[in-house]
Design a protein around this motif. Structure first.
Motif, PDB file in Angstrom:
ATOM      1  N   ALA A 172       9.362   0.046  -5.196  1.00  0.00           N
ATOM      2  CA  ALA A 172       8.053   0.882  -5.443  1.00  0.00           C
ATOM      3  C   ALA A 172       8.333   2.312  -6.126  1.00  0.00           C
ATOM      4  CB  ALA A 172       7.010   0.961  -4.109  1.00  0.00           C
ATOM      5  N   ASP A 218       0.848  -4.448  -3.174  1.00  0.00           N
ATOM      6  CA  ASP A 218       0.758  -3.567  -1.913  1.00  0.00           C
ATOM      7  C   ASP A 218      -0.649  -2.868  -1.840  1.00  0.00           C
ATOM      8  OD1 ASP A 218       3.600  -4.024  -1.597  1.00  0.00           O
ATOM      9  OD2 ASP A 218       3.983  -2.248  -2.648  1.00  0.00           O
ATOM     10  N   ASN A 250      -3.944  -0.988   1.249  1.00  0.00           N
ATOM     11  CA  ASN A 250      -4.214  -0.830   2.238  1.00  0.00           C
ATOM     12  C   ASN A 250      -5.611  -0.915   2.682  1.00  0.00           C
ATOM     13  OD1 ASN A 250      -2.152   1.883   1.110  1.00  0.00           O
ATOM     14  ND2 ASN A 250      -1.967   1.540   3.584  1.00  0.00           N
ATOM     15  N   THR A 305      -1.404  -1.599   6.472  1.00  0.00           N
ATOM     16  CA  THR A 305      -0.626  -1.436   5.131  1.00  0.00           C
ATOM     17  C   THR A 305      -0.276  -3.050   5.142  1.00  0.00           C
ATOM     18  OG1 THR A 305       0.099   0.593   5.523  1.00  0.00           O
ATOM     19  CG2 THR A 305       1.617  -0.729   3.783  1.00  0.00           C
ATOM     20  N   ALA A 360       1.843  -5.658   2.338  1.00  0.00           N
ATOM     21  CA  ALA A 360       2.866  -5.648   1.212  1.00  0.00           C
ATOM     22  C   ALA A 360       3.278  -7.227   1.063  1.00  0.00           C
ATOM     23  CB  ALA A 360       3.977  -5.102   1.812  1.00  0.00           C
ATOM     24  N   THR A 393       3.718 -10.768  -1.616  1.00  0.00           N
ATOM     25  CA  THR A 393       4.507 -11.421  -2.573  1.00  0.00           C
ATOM     26  C   THR A 393       3.758 -12.694  -2.833  1.00  0.00           C
ATOM     27  OG1 THR A 393       6.278 -12.408  -1.205  1.00  0.00           O
ATOM     28  CG2 THR A 393       6.420 -10.182  -2.268  1.00  0.00           C
ATOM     29  N   GLN A 450       2.281 -11.952   8.183  1.00  0.00           N
ATOM     30  CA  GLN A 450       1.479 -11.820   7.032  1.00  0.00           C
ATOM     31  C   GLN A 450       0.036 -12.543   7.253  1.00  0.00           C
ATOM     32  OE1 GLN A 450       4.230 -12.138   4.088  1.00  0.00           O
ATOM     33  NE2 GLN A 450       4.514 -10.028   3.635  1.00  0.00           N
TER      34      GLN A 450
END
Length: 293
Positions: free
Chosen positions: A197, A232, A234, A243, A245, A247, A277
């Protein structure tokens, strides 16, 4: 979840290439980008304003907790809900629906008699209820979100603070289909998967999202079907700033299937999610479903 609205911005108010001095939100007060995020290009600024007004949020604005869904009558059996020991629950005082929710953990239960949970607390606040106070609890089983109502039986301190609650007085089950998409407007940072990042990461806007994936809009058509990317962002969930993150694989190019024509390209992303997640994103989707109901 929403923050208190402050002032409406123009595109000239958003600094380019510098950390944002304040959070950005949509017209309903929902977070677009947090303070400190960097918008690297003027086209990214234009994208943020493309779907409506952008507001500045003052530091310290309180999160307004949405009232919990009214529980439906149902035989309240915790074992059949799939909420296992160790499940993180979100707790709200029935008498104070506008206060933010607090997390706790289910540490045990006796079916039909009592629940045992850690004392609800976050970095700023600790819930200290009295016996007979009524609490509303929400937990994710992996397939559905359960909302239940319990009264406080007693408060214990050893070996660490905990609450003894009554068996659920009422319980509501809200199944979550993996393909259930919700319309959102969330600012995100996007880059190729595996890249670190950086402040040069381009800004994108998530237009809809589900557990399978999302429709993402960007000012720069840098990704092609099959590319792997990192996304990414929020968002406030149950009154807490989370938060994300994530993929995934780019499943469609611009324009994505079903997307309307736009000055900014859109593409579909298929997520690859861990169990943690999935649970985190499920809470966001359920909350946005509640708001759009």
């Amino acid at each position: 979840m929403t923050l208190q609205k402050t002032r409406q911005l123009t595109q000239e108010d958003v600094p380019v290439g510098q950390p944002l001095p304040f959070p950005l939100a949509d017209s309903a007060g929902r977070l677009l980008l947090p303070a400190g995020a960097v918008v690297p290009d003027a086209e990214d600024v234009r994208l943020l304003f493309h779907h409506g007004p952008v507001l500045a949020l003052a530091d310290g604005d309180d999160v307004a907790a949405a009232p919990a869904a009214a529980p439906a009558e149902a035989p309240p059996r915790l074992g059949s809900a799939g909420l296992t020991v160790g499940t993180v629950l979100q707790v709200q005082e029935k008498s104070a629906p506008l206060r933010g929710l607090l997390p706790c953990r289910l540490i045990g239960y006796i079916e039909g008699e009592a629940l045992f949970v850690t004392q609800p607390a976050d970095a700023k606040r600790t819930l200290r209820p009295e016996p007979r106070d009524v609490l509303i609890l929400r937990g994710f089983s992996g397939r559905a979100v359960f909302t239940m109502m319990c009264s406080v039986v007693s408060v214990g301190q050893f070996p660490s603070p905990y609450l003894v609650l009554s068996a659920p007085i009422k319980m509501q089950k809200m199944p979550l289909r993996r393909a259930k998409r919700v319309q959102v407007r969330i600012g995100a940072r996007v880059r190729a998967q595996g890249q670190a990042a950086s402040a040069a990461d381009r800004v994108a806007v998530i237009r809809d999202i589900c557990l399978n994936g999302a429709l993402v809009q960007s000012a720069n058509p840098a990704f092609q079907p099959g590319d792997r990317l990192a996304l990414d962002f929020n968002a406030y969930v149950d009154g807490q700033l989370e938060t994300f993150a994530l993929t995934g694989r780019v499943a469609s190019g611009s324009p994505a299937l079903g997307a309307t024509a736009s000055a900014f390209p859109s593409f579909g992303v298929e997520f690859t999610l861990s169990k943690e997640q999935t649970a985190q994103l499920s809470h966001l989707i359920i909350e946005r479903l509640d708001e759009n109901a």
